[in-house]
Design a protein around this motif. Structure first.
Motif, PDB file in Angstrom:
ATOM      1  N   ARG A   1       0.848  -1.192   0.000  1.00 36.08           N
ATOM      2  CA  ARG A   1       0.000   0.000   0.000  1.00 36.08           C
ATOM      3  C   ARG A   1       0.887   1.246   0.000  1.00 36.08           C
ATOM      4  NH1 ARG A   1      -4.894   0.508   4.366  1.00 36.08           N
ATOM      5  NH2 ARG A   1      -5.007  -1.725   3.825  1.00 36.08           N
TER       6      ARG A   1
ATOM      7  N   TYR B   1      -2.447   6.192   0.479  1.00 41.50           N
ATOM      8  CA  TYR B   1      -3.219   6.047   1.710  1.00 41.50           C
ATOM      9  C   TYR B   1      -2.591   6.997   2.734  1.00 41.50           C
ATOM     10  CZ  TYR B   1      -5.472   3.721   5.707  1.00 41.50           C
ATOM     11  OH  TYR B   1      -6.217   3.441   6.829  1.00 41.50           O
TER      12      TYR B   1
ATOM     13  N   LYS C   1      -7.183  -4.150  10.103  1.00 39.52           N
ATOM     14  CA  LYS C   1      -8.508  -4.628   9.715  1.00 39.52           C
ATOM     15  C   LYS C   1      -9.604  -3.822  10.404  1.00 39.52           C
ATOM     16  CE  LYS C   1      -7.211  -9.402   8.618  1.00 39.52           C
ATOM     17  NZ  LYS C   1      -7.397 -10.833   8.973  1.00 39.52           N
TER      18      LYS C   1
ATOM     19  N   ASP D   1      -9.657  -0.343   8.672  1.00 33.79           N
ATOM     20  CA  ASP D   1     -10.177  -0.458   7.313  1.00 33.79           C
ATOM     21  C   ASP D   1     -11.689  -0.667   7.319  1.00 33.79           C
ATOM     22  OD1 ASP D   1      -7.690  -0.096   6.248  1.00 33.79           O
ATOM     23  OD2 ASP D   1      -7.335  -2.203   5.758  1.00 33.79           O
TER      24      ASP D   1
ATOM     25  N   TYR E   1     -12.284   1.072   3.777  1.00 32.59           N
ATOM     26  CA  TYR E   1     -11.226   0.757   2.809  1.00 32.59           C
ATOM     27  C   TYR E   1     -11.277  -0.726   2.448  1.00 32.59           C
ATOM     28  CZ  TYR E   1      -6.624   0.321   0.682  1.00 32.59           C
ATOM     29  OH  TYR E   1      -5.588   0.080  -0.191  1.00 32.59           O
TER      30      TYR E   1
END
Length: 313
Positions: A41, A109, A256, A259, A264
């Motif tokens: 990312r 990001y 997680k 996100d 995301y």
């Protein structure tokens, strides 16, 4: 007929990293930058703290190019608190500068490293307005609120942290993730009165009141503490995620959770990178403590930057 542009606006994802001074915001930004970069990312760290003159991470946008706390204090004869408020109001008055800087990283990001003054997130409106402007620019943000885990060892301080976290959640008005940071150090501050899930899930706080009333100093504040606990439980919003920034499993869980908060969705390539990164943990002989053990470090103790690590390879 009016021509309608069918191209949807670019959605930018990121985190605004907030919390009291010393809670580990800058270290978190460094750790998350390196962790996400290894997953493939593209990450841009934005320093919005005008008092932060030591940046261990690779900074793409730095508020120090616009204003610094030292300059404000020297020129306007303000103290650190008043100076920080002035800097944030100055940032709010110069959105064009910020927008121009951020537009260079549209495929990244974002991690926004924010100031540590608590009042900026509970009372004052400038930081809230900056976040709102970012949302107008099509940013999908999650507020990541770091709290030092050592407050769990003191019932009075933990209630104070709960009140601050709740106030911040209501004031900032973003998808919110509260984090207990520095979990690898928590046992150095003394044995916890309850299991870790009592603090992370914010379970029945009446047990904390019992601990407080056993202390002669806090006994006279029994009614006040009861009302504070009642307020926290009535809202039923505050919970925490434990974090050890050097632990892979902890960072995966954190990624997680965040996100999910900001919506995301990563692709197959990042998922495969995550599986590869975690595969090194299979079969390892890990040691679990009563709180949160370091399963496998991906950051060296001297907190190397990604650039330094790649140069060594």
């Amino acid at each position: 007929m009016m021509k309608i542009d069918s191209k949807p606006p670019t959605v930018l994802f990121g985190q605004v990293v907030i919390g009291p001074p010393g809670s580990g915001k800058t270290t978190y930004c460094l750790g998350m930058q390196e962790f996400l970069t290894k997953l493939g990312r593209k990450v841009a760290v934005v320093n919005l703290d005008p008092a932060n003159d030591t940046l261990p991470y690779e900074c793409m946008v730095n508020i120090a190019e616009l204003v610094t706390l030292d300059d404000v204090m020297d020129n306007l004869k303000l103290g650190p608190n008043g100076g920080l408020i002035y800097c944030m109001e100055y940032m709010e008055a110069n959105f064009d500068w910020l927008k121009e800087k951020l537009e260079k990283f549209k495929d990244h990001y974002f991690l926004f490293d924010c100031p540590g003054q608590v009042e900026l997130y509970t009372h004052h409106s400038s930081v809230k307005n900056i976040f709102a402007q970012l949302v107008k620019w099509n940013f999908r943000l999650a507020a990541v609120h770091l709290v030092d885990s050592h407050y769990c060892a003191d019932p009075a301080k933990f209630i104070s942290v709960l009140c601050t976290s709740l106030s911040t959640m209501l004031h900032v008005e973003l998808p919110h993730v509260n984090i207990l940071s520095k979990m690898d150090l928590i046992e150095q501050y003394g044995k916890l009165a309850f299991n870790l899930d009592f603090y992370t899930e914010v379970l029945d706080l009446s047990y904390l009141l019992e601990h407080l009333t056993s202390d002669p100093f806090f006994k006279k504040f029994k009614c006040l503490n009861e009302k504070l606990v009642e307020l926290i439980e009535d809202y039923s919003l505050v919970s925490f995620v434990p974090l050890n920034v050097q632990d892979k499993e902890s960072m995966v869980q954190m990624m997680k959770t965040i996100d999910k908060a900001n919506g995301y969705c990563f692709g197959d390539m990042e998922q495969r990178s995550l599986e590869t990164l975690m595969s090194a943990a299979v079969g390892a002989d890990f040691h679990f403590s009563s709180t949160l053990a370091v399963q496998e470090k991906y950051l060296e103790p001297n907190v190397m930057t990604l650039k330094e690590e790649m140069m060594e390879l």
